[in-house]
Write an enzyme that holds these catalytic residues in place. Structure first.
Site, PDB file in Angstrom:
ATOM      1  CG  ASP A 135      -1.469   2.831   6.119  1.00 16.50           C
ATOM      2  OD1 ASP A 135      -2.447   3.342   5.552  1.00 16.50           O
ATOM      3  OD2 ASP A 135      -0.662   3.474   6.814  1.00 16.50           O
TER       4      ASP A 135
ATOM      5  CB  CYS B 173     -14.782  -5.083   9.835  1.00 13.24           C
ATOM      6  SG  CYS B 173     -16.093  -5.799   8.831  1.00 13.24           S
TER       7      CYS B 173
ATOM      8  CG  ASP C 114      -1.882   1.158   1.235  1.00 10.79           C
ATOM      9  OD1 ASP C 114      -2.438   1.444   0.154  1.00 10.79           O
ATOM     10  OD2 ASP C 114      -2.070   1.778   2.291  1.00 10.79           O
TER      11      ASP C 114
ATOM     12  CD  GLU D 157      -4.459   0.953  -4.087  1.00  9.56           C
ATOM     13  OE1 GLU D 157      -5.675   1.148  -4.165  1.00  9.56           O
ATOM     14  OE2 GLU D 157      -3.749   1.486  -3.226  1.00  9.56           O
TER      15      GLU D 157
ATOM     16  CB  CYS E 227     -15.895 -10.513   6.627  1.00 11.24           C
ATOM     17  SG  CYS E 227     -16.346  -8.771   6.661  1.00 11.24           S
TER      18      CYS E 227
ATOM     19  CB  CYS F 179     -16.684  -9.493  10.558  1.00 12.36           C
ATOM     20  SG  CYS F 179     -14.972  -9.042  10.232  1.00 12.36           S
TER      21      CYS F 179
ATOM     22  CB  CYS G  67     -13.564  -6.086   6.138  1.00 12.58           C
ATOM     23  SG  CYS G  67     -13.008  -7.250   7.407  1.00 12.58           S
TER      24      CYS G  67
HETATM   25 ZN   LIG Z   1     -15.088  -7.782   8.258  1.00 12.08          ZN
END
Ligand SMILES: [Zn+2]
Length: 369
Positions: free
Chosen positions: A351, A342, A186, A270, A326, A344, A323
Site C-alpha cells: 500500500d 521488484c 492509497d 485516486e 525504478c 531492481c 515500482c
Molecule cells: Zn523497481
C-alpha cells in the site's frame, strides 16, 4: 464564491412536527406524480431524442388545483422536489445513475427550502422558516456575518430526531499556496488510507467495536418477527446504533481531513468510483461505503479554504503494480502479496508503494517532479 453548510439539531413543537410530516409527505407525493408523468413522456419519445428534448415537463403548480392540500406546505419545498427530479434525470441521461425511482414511505424524510425575500431568519436559538414560523434549534456554532444563507434542508432521522442543514455562500478568494509538501493516499477498505510516508489512518477502536455491535444487533433483528413489538424495539435500537456510528465516522473523517489539510499543500488521491466498487465487491450493505466519498469531499473544501490543492488521478493508473523506485510496471500482482518486490531490488509494503506512486503521478501533474 464558496459554499459551506452548517448542521444543527431542531426542536419542533408537536404542531410543527405535524406540519413537517405533512411537508415530507407532500414532497414525496409531488415527486412521484411528476415522475409518473415524465415516465409517460419518456416512453412516448425515448426513440426520438430531439422530440424528447422539446417536451415540457410537469411542475408542482399544476397539481395544486387537483390536490388543494398541497397549498398548506412550503411551496419552495415542492419546487425543490422538481429540481431533484430534474437532476435525477440528468444523472440518468449522462450515465451516472440508473433510471429515477419512485420514493416510498421508507425514503429519507427530508426537504429543502430556499431563502427568498428574507423568509428565513435566525434569532436567539430560533430559526424562522416558511410556513413553520419560528422553530427552536441548538445553535452550537455561529454562522459568520459575511456568510449569506441560501437554502435549508430539514431532515427527520429514523430515530425521530430533526436536523437542519443551513447552506451558506460567502466570498472567498484564498491566495493559491505555493506547493511544497505533497502527500499521496492509497485508499484502504479497512483503515481508510495509507499515505506515501507509510502512515495509516486507523478508525478508532470504539468505532470498530460499535460496528461489531451493530452486526450483532442486526442479527437479532433478523430473528424477530417482522411487525412485532420486539421487532419494533430492536429496529429502533439498530437505527440508534446506525446514527451513532455514522456520527463517529463523520467526526473521524473530519479529524483526518483536517490533519492532512494542515500538514500538506497538496494531497493526491485516486479517483475511485465508489459506487461501482462497492457493487463489484458486494460492499453494498457495508457501513464503510460512503466513508471515502465523504472524506475526499471534506479534504477538498478544507484544502481549498487555504488555497491548497486536491488532485485526483485516473482510476486506471496502475498504482499498485508500478515500482515506485525504478518505475517498472509489473504484469500481475495478486491481492495476497502484501509486500511489493521488484527486480531492481526495491521492496516495500504494497500500500505504501501504491501511495508513493500516487504522489509521484500527482507531482507530474503539477509539473514539479
Ligand atoms: Zn523497481
Amino acid at each position: 464564491m464558496a459554499n459551506k453548510a452548517y448542521q444543527f439539531r431542531l426542536y419542533p413543537t408537536k404542531e410543527q412536527e405535524q406540519l413537517l410530516a405533512k411537508t415530507f409527505g407532500c414532497v414525496r407525493f409531488v415527486y412521484n406524480k411528476m415522475l409518473e408523468e415524465r415516465i409517460q413522456i419518456y416512453e412516448k419519445f425515448k426513440d426520438d431524442k430531439e422530440a424528447l428534448k422539446k417536451q415540457t415537463f410537469p411542475t408542482p403548480a399544476k397539481y395544486k388545483k387537483e390536490f388543494p392540500w398541497l397549498k398548506e406546505v412550503d411551496s419552495l419545498a415542492l419546487a425543490n422536489a422538481q429540481l431533484n427530479l430534474q437532476k435525477a434525470f440528468q444523472n440518468f441521461f449522462s450515465g451516472r445513475a440508473g433510471f429515477p425511482k419512485f420514493k416510498n414511505r421508507k425514503a429519507k424524510q427530508s426537504y429543502t427550502t430556499n431563502v427568498v425575500n428574507g423568509n428565513i431568519k435566525l434569532s436567539d436559538g430560533y430559526i424562522k422558516l416558511p410556513k413553520l414560523k419560528w422553530v427552536k434549534f441548538k445553535q452550537h456554532r455561529e454562522i459568520p456575518a459575511h456568510h449569506i444563507i441560501k437554502a435549508c434542508t430539514l431532515t427527520k432521522t429514523k430515530t425521530g430526531k430533526y436536523f437542519i442543514s443551513i447552506l451558506t455562500e460567502y466570498k472567498h478568494q484564498p491566495v493559491p499556496k505555493e506547493i511544497k509538501n505533497v502527500v499521496g493516499l492509497d485508499f484502504s477498505m479497512n483503515t481508510l488510507y495509507v499515505d506515501s510516508e507509510g502512515k495509516r489512518a486507523n478508525y478508532p477502536r470504539f468505532y470498530r467495536q460499535a460496528l461489531e455491535k451493530l452486526t450483532r444487533e442486526q442479527r437479532v433483528l433478523s430473528r424477530r418477527r417482522k411487525g412485532s413489538n420486539r421487532w419494533h424495539k430492536q429496529r429502533l435500537k439498530v437505527a440508534k446504533l446506525h446514527e451513532k456510528i455514522s456520527n463517529q465516522r463523520k467526526d473521524f473523517l473530519h479529524k483526518e481531513s483536517h490533519k492532512l489539510a494542515k500538514l500538506y499543500d497538496c494531497v493526491v488521491i485516486e479517483d475511485l468510483n465508489m459506487k461501482g466498487m462497492s457493487q463489484a465487491l458486494h460492499f453494498g450493505q457495508s457501513v464503510h461505503d460512503n466513508g471515502w466519498g465523504m472524506f475526499t469531499s471534506f479534504l477538498q473544501y478544507k484544502l481549498a479554504e487555504q488555497g491548497k490543492k486536491l488532485i485526483k488521478i485516473d482510476k486506471w493508473f496502475p498504482s499498485s503494480k508500478t515500482c515506485s523506485c525504478c518505475g517498472q510496471v509489473r504484469e500481475s500482482l495478486s491481492l495476497s502479496e502484501r509486500t511489493f518486490r521488484c527486480e531492481c531490488g526495491f521492496e516495500s509494503d504494497r500500500d505504501v508503494n501504491a501511495a508513493i506512486n500516487i504522489k509521484h503521478e500527482g507531482m507530474k501533474r503539477l509539473a514539479i517532479a
